[in-house]
Design a protein around this motif. Structure first.
Motif, PDB file in Angstrom:
ATOM      1  N   ILE A  48      -3.365  -6.211  26.091  1.00 45.45           N
ATOM      2  CA  ILE A  48      -3.637  -4.824  26.475  1.00 45.45           C
ATOM      3  C   ILE A  48      -3.203  -4.469  27.889  1.00 45.45           C
ATOM      4  CG2 ILE A  48      -5.487  -4.422  24.798  1.00 45.45           C
ATOM      5  CD1 ILE A  48      -7.501  -5.029  27.046  1.00 45.45           C
ATOM      6  N   ALA A  49      -3.185  -5.420  28.807  1.00 49.80           N
ATOM      7  CA  ALA A  49      -2.833  -5.087  30.189  1.00 49.80           C
ATOM      8  C   ALA A  49      -2.346  -6.334  30.893  1.00 49.80           C
ATOM      9  CB  ALA A  49      -4.027  -4.501  30.931  1.00 49.80           C
ATOM     10  N   ALA A  50      -1.297  -6.186  31.691  1.00 46.51           N
ATOM     11  CA  ALA A  50      -0.754  -7.363  32.363  1.00 46.51           C
ATOM     12  C   ALA A  50       0.041  -6.958  33.582  1.00 46.51           C
ATOM     13  CB  ALA A  50       0.131  -8.158  31.408  1.00 46.51           C
ATOM     14  N   PHE A  51       0.196  -7.925  34.468  1.00 50.77           N
ATOM     15  CA  PHE A  51       1.093  -7.777  35.605  1.00 50.77           C
ATOM     16  C   PHE A  51       2.473  -8.283  35.211  1.00 50.77           C
ATOM     17  CE2 PHE A  51      -1.704  -6.318  38.798  1.00 50.77           C
ATOM     18  CZ  PHE A  51      -2.929  -6.904  38.588  1.00 50.77           C
ATOM     19  N   LYS A  52       3.482  -7.634  35.761  1.00 51.69           N
ATOM     20  CA  LYS A  52       4.838  -8.129  35.653  1.00 51.69           C
ATOM     21  C   LYS A  52       5.155  -8.960  36.896  1.00 51.69           C
ATOM     22  CE  LYS A  52       6.361  -4.033  33.089  1.00 51.69           C
ATOM     23  NZ  LYS A  52       7.323  -2.899  33.076  1.00 51.69           N
ATOM     24  N   ARG A  53       6.277  -9.623  36.877  1.00 50.93           N
ATOM     25  CA  ARG A  53       6.616 -10.504  37.989  1.00 50.93           C
ATOM     26  C   ARG A  53       6.730  -9.747  39.308  1.00 50.93           C
ATOM     27  NH1 ARG A  53       7.793 -15.437  38.457  1.00 50.93           N
ATOM     28  NH2 ARG A  53       8.002 -15.765  36.223  1.00 50.93           N
ATOM     29  N   GLY A  55       4.948  -7.346  40.213  1.00 52.78           N
ATOM     30  CA  GLY A  55       3.653  -6.799  40.595  1.00 52.78           C
ATOM     31  C   GLY A  55       3.307  -5.489  39.906  1.00 52.78           C
ATOM     32  N   SER A  56       4.266  -4.913  39.210  1.00 55.70           N
ATOM     33  CA  SER A  56       3.964  -3.698  38.454  1.00 55.70           C
ATOM     34  C   SER A  56       3.136  -4.071  37.240  1.00 55.70           C
ATOM     35  CB  SER A  56       5.242  -2.977  38.052  1.00 55.70           C
ATOM     36  OG  SER A  56       6.022  -3.792  37.201  1.00 55.70           O
ATOM     37  N   THR A  57       2.664  -3.074  36.524  1.00 52.18           N
ATOM     38  CA  THR A  57       1.742  -3.317  35.414  1.00 52.18           C
ATOM     39  C   THR A  57       2.293  -2.781  34.101  1.00 52.18           C
ATOM     40  OG1 THR A  57       0.572  -1.279  35.972  1.00 52.18           O
ATOM     41  CG2 THR A  57      -0.287  -3.342  36.894  1.00 52.18           C
ATOM     42  N   ASN A  58       1.738  -3.303  33.033  1.00 52.89           N
ATOM     43  CA  ASN A  58       2.159  -2.921  31.690  1.00 52.89           C
ATOM     44  C   ASN A  58       0.909  -2.796  30.824  1.00 52.89           C
ATOM     45  OD1 ASN A  58       3.890  -2.367  29.567  1.00 52.89           O
ATOM     46  ND2 ASN A  58       4.153  -4.515  29.016  1.00 52.89           N
ATOM     47  N   TYR A  59       0.857  -1.776  29.995  1.00 59.01           N
ATOM     48  CA  TYR A  59      -0.322  -1.516  29.175  1.00 59.01           C
ATOM     49  C   TYR A  59       0.068  -1.271  27.726  1.00 59.01           C
ATOM     50  CZ  TYR A  59      -2.648  -0.752  33.652  1.00 59.01           C
ATOM     51  OH  TYR A  59      -3.147  -0.903  34.917  1.00 59.01           O
ATOM     52  N   ALA A  60      -0.824  -1.667  26.845  1.00 57.89           N
ATOM     53  CA  ALA A  60      -0.670  -1.301  25.446  1.00 57.89           C
ATOM     54  C   ALA A  60      -0.949   0.192  25.290  1.00 57.89           C
ATOM     55  CB  ALA A  60      -1.638  -2.099  24.582  1.00 57.89           C
ATOM     56  N   ASP A  61      -0.319   0.807  24.322  1.00 57.18           N
ATOM     57  CA  ASP A  61      -0.521   2.234  24.093  1.00 57.18           C
ATOM     58  C   ASP A  61      -1.987   2.558  23.822  1.00 57.18           C
ATOM     59  OD1 ASP A  61       2.636   2.791  22.333  1.00 57.18           O
ATOM     60  OD2 ASP A  61       2.156   2.719  24.469  1.00 57.18           O
ATOM     61  N   SER A  62      -2.689   1.610  23.217  1.00 53.50           N
ATOM     62  CA  SER A  62      -4.086   1.854  22.839  1.00 53.50           C
ATOM     63  C   SER A  62      -5.009   2.035  24.047  1.00 53.50           C
ATOM     64  CB  SER A  62      -4.599   0.708  21.970  1.00 53.50           C
ATOM     65  OG  SER A  62      -4.487  -0.528  22.661  1.00 53.50           O
ATOM     66  N   VAL A  63      -4.581   1.566  25.222  1.00 54.43           N
ATOM     67  CA  VAL A  63      -5.456   1.651  26.400  1.00 54.43           C
ATOM     68  C   VAL A  63      -4.803   2.394  27.557  1.00 54.43           C
ATOM     69  CG1 VAL A  63      -6.534  -0.529  25.738  1.00 54.43           C
ATOM     70  CG2 VAL A  63      -4.735  -0.521  27.480  1.00 54.43           C
ATOM     71  N   LYS A  64      -3.548   2.755  27.418  1.00 60.65           N
ATOM     72  CA  LYS A  64      -2.821   3.396  28.509  1.00 60.65           C
ATOM     73  C   LYS A  64      -3.525   4.682  28.941  1.00 60.65           C
ATOM     74  CE  LYS A  64       1.475   2.745  28.075  1.00 60.65           C
ATOM     75  NZ  LYS A  64       2.878   2.803  27.589  1.00 60.65           N
ATOM     76  N   GLY A  65      -3.683   4.819  30.244  1.00 60.81           N
ATOM     77  CA  GLY A  65      -4.349   5.986  30.787  1.00 60.81           C
ATOM     78  C   GLY A  65      -5.854   5.856  30.889  1.00 60.81           C
ATOM     79  N   ARG A  66      -6.417   4.821  30.250  1.00 65.21           N
ATOM     80  CA  ARG A  66      -7.868   4.615  30.290  1.00 65.21           C
ATOM     81  C   ARG A  66      -8.242   3.317  31.001  1.00 65.21           C
ATOM     82  NH1 ARG A  66     -10.593   3.754  25.771  1.00 65.21           N
ATOM     83  NH2 ARG A  66      -8.831   2.816  24.641  1.00 65.21           N
ATOM     84  N   PHE A  67      -7.403   2.304  30.898  1.00 68.97           N
ATOM     85  CA  PHE A  67      -7.683   1.000  31.495  1.00 68.97           C
ATOM     86  C   PHE A  67      -6.732   0.774  32.671  1.00 68.97           C
ATOM     87  CE2 PHE A  67      -9.464  -1.355  27.498  1.00 68.97           C
ATOM     88  CZ  PHE A  67     -10.353  -0.314  27.284  1.00 68.97           C
ATOM     89  N   THR A  68      -7.221   0.068  33.685  1.00 69.46           N
ATOM     90  CA  THR A  68      -6.397  -0.254  34.848  1.00 69.46           C
ATOM     91  C   THR A  68      -6.606  -1.716  35.215  1.00 69.46           C
ATOM     92  OG1 THR A  68      -6.614   2.004  35.699  1.00 69.46           O
ATOM     93  CG2 THR A  68      -5.849   0.309  37.226  1.00 69.46           C
ATOM     94  N   TYR A  78      -8.927  -7.997  37.611  1.00 66.15           N
ATOM     95  CA  TYR A  78      -9.953  -7.116  37.091  1.00 66.15           C
ATOM     96  C   TYR A  78      -9.366  -6.189  36.042  1.00 66.15           C
ATOM     97  CZ  TYR A  78     -11.886  -8.774  41.469  1.00 66.15           C
ATOM     98  OH  TYR A  78     -12.304  -9.586  42.485  1.00 66.15           O
ATOM     99  N   LEU A  79     -10.250  -5.662  35.214  1.00 68.74           N
ATOM    100  CA  LEU A  79      -9.856  -4.651  34.248  1.00 68.74           C
ATOM    101  C   LEU A  79     -10.888  -3.534  34.311  1.00 68.74           C
ATOM    102  CD1 LEU A  79      -7.751  -3.983  32.042  1.00 68.74           C
ATOM    103  CD2 LEU A  79      -9.419  -4.833  30.374  1.00 68.74           C
ATOM    104  N   THR A 100       7.757 -11.809  30.879  1.00 73.81           N
ATOM    105  CA  THR A 100       8.518 -10.910  30.012  1.00 73.81           C
ATOM    106  C   THR A 100       7.784 -10.735  28.688  1.00 73.81           C
ATOM    107  OG1 THR A 100      10.562 -11.686  31.016  1.00 73.81           O
ATOM    108  CG2 THR A 100      10.743 -10.546  28.910  1.00 73.81           C
ATOM    109  N   ASN A 101       7.567  -9.514  28.270  1.00 72.44           N
ATOM    110  CA  ASN A 101       6.872  -9.222  27.016  1.00 72.44           C
ATOM    111  C   ASN A 101       5.485  -9.871  26.972  1.00 72.44           C
ATOM    112  OD1 ASN A 101       8.945  -7.659  25.869  1.00 72.44           O
ATOM    113  ND2 ASN A 101      10.015  -9.516  25.213  1.00 72.44           N
ATOM    114  N   TRP A 102       4.772  -9.762  28.077  1.00 70.76           N
ATOM    115  CA  TRP A 102       3.456 -10.418  28.184  1.00 70.76           C
ATOM    116  C   TRP A 102       2.553 -10.015  27.035  1.00 70.76           C
ATOM    117  CZ3 TRP A 102      -1.702 -10.173  28.179  1.00 70.76           C
ATOM    118  CH2 TRP A 102      -2.429 -11.188  28.816  1.00 70.76           C
ATOM    119  N   LEU A 103       2.561  -8.700  26.694  1.00 66.47           N
ATOM    120  CA  LEU A 103       1.593  -8.199  25.717  1.00 66.47           C
ATOM    121  C   LEU A 103       1.741  -8.860  24.353  1.00 66.47           C
ATOM    122  CD1 LEU A 103       1.529  -4.377  26.539  1.00 66.47           C
ATOM    123  CD2 LEU A 103       0.128  -6.211  27.496  1.00 66.47           C
TER     124      LEU A 103
END
Length: 119
Positions: A48-53, A55-68, A78-79, A100-103
């Motif tokens: 659902i949520a991860a850091f990229k190399r 330092g940027s972040t990546n989110y699943a569509d199911s939580v995007k905009g709600r989880f950080t 933290y989440l 790469t493709n952490w999710l």
């Protein structure tokens, strides 16, 4: 030996918020990135949520905009979860995976997880 310990799960009402914490110990391989996945019994793990190399972040569509996802250092992530929905009910885990493709996983070194229940 890498060990991850999650905490902060609870039972909350729909629309509520929670903050999950993860503390890492041991030497994490440098080619892995940190993130969170969740799992409901009988279903597959969902990244659902991860850091990229970088330092940027990546989110699943199911939580995007709600989880950080955030971190204070390499050992503590933290989440922050807001606008929680009943479908967010799951066991939440922090883990390490290829940056790469952490999710998609696979997810390494998960702890015992922390339960989030939304009603």
């Amino acid at each position: 030996h890498v060990q991850l310990v999650e905490s902060g799960g609870a039972s909350v009402q729909a629309g509520g918020s929670l903050r999950l914490s993860c503390t890492a110990s041991g030497n994490m391989p440098s080619f892995l990135c940190m993130g969170w996945f969740r799992q409901v019994p009988g279903k597959e793990r969902e990244g659902i949520a991860a850091f990229k190399r970088d330092g940027s972040t990546n989110y699943a569509d199911s939580v995007k905009g709600r989880f950080t996802i955030s971190q204070t250092n390499a050992k503590n992530i933290y989440l922050q979860m807001t606008s929680l929905k009943p479908e967010d009910t799951a066991m939440y885990y922090c883990a390490a995976a290829l940056c790469t493709n952490w999710l998609r996983g696979p997810f390494n070194y998960p702890g015992t997880g922390t339960q989030v229940t939304v009603s």
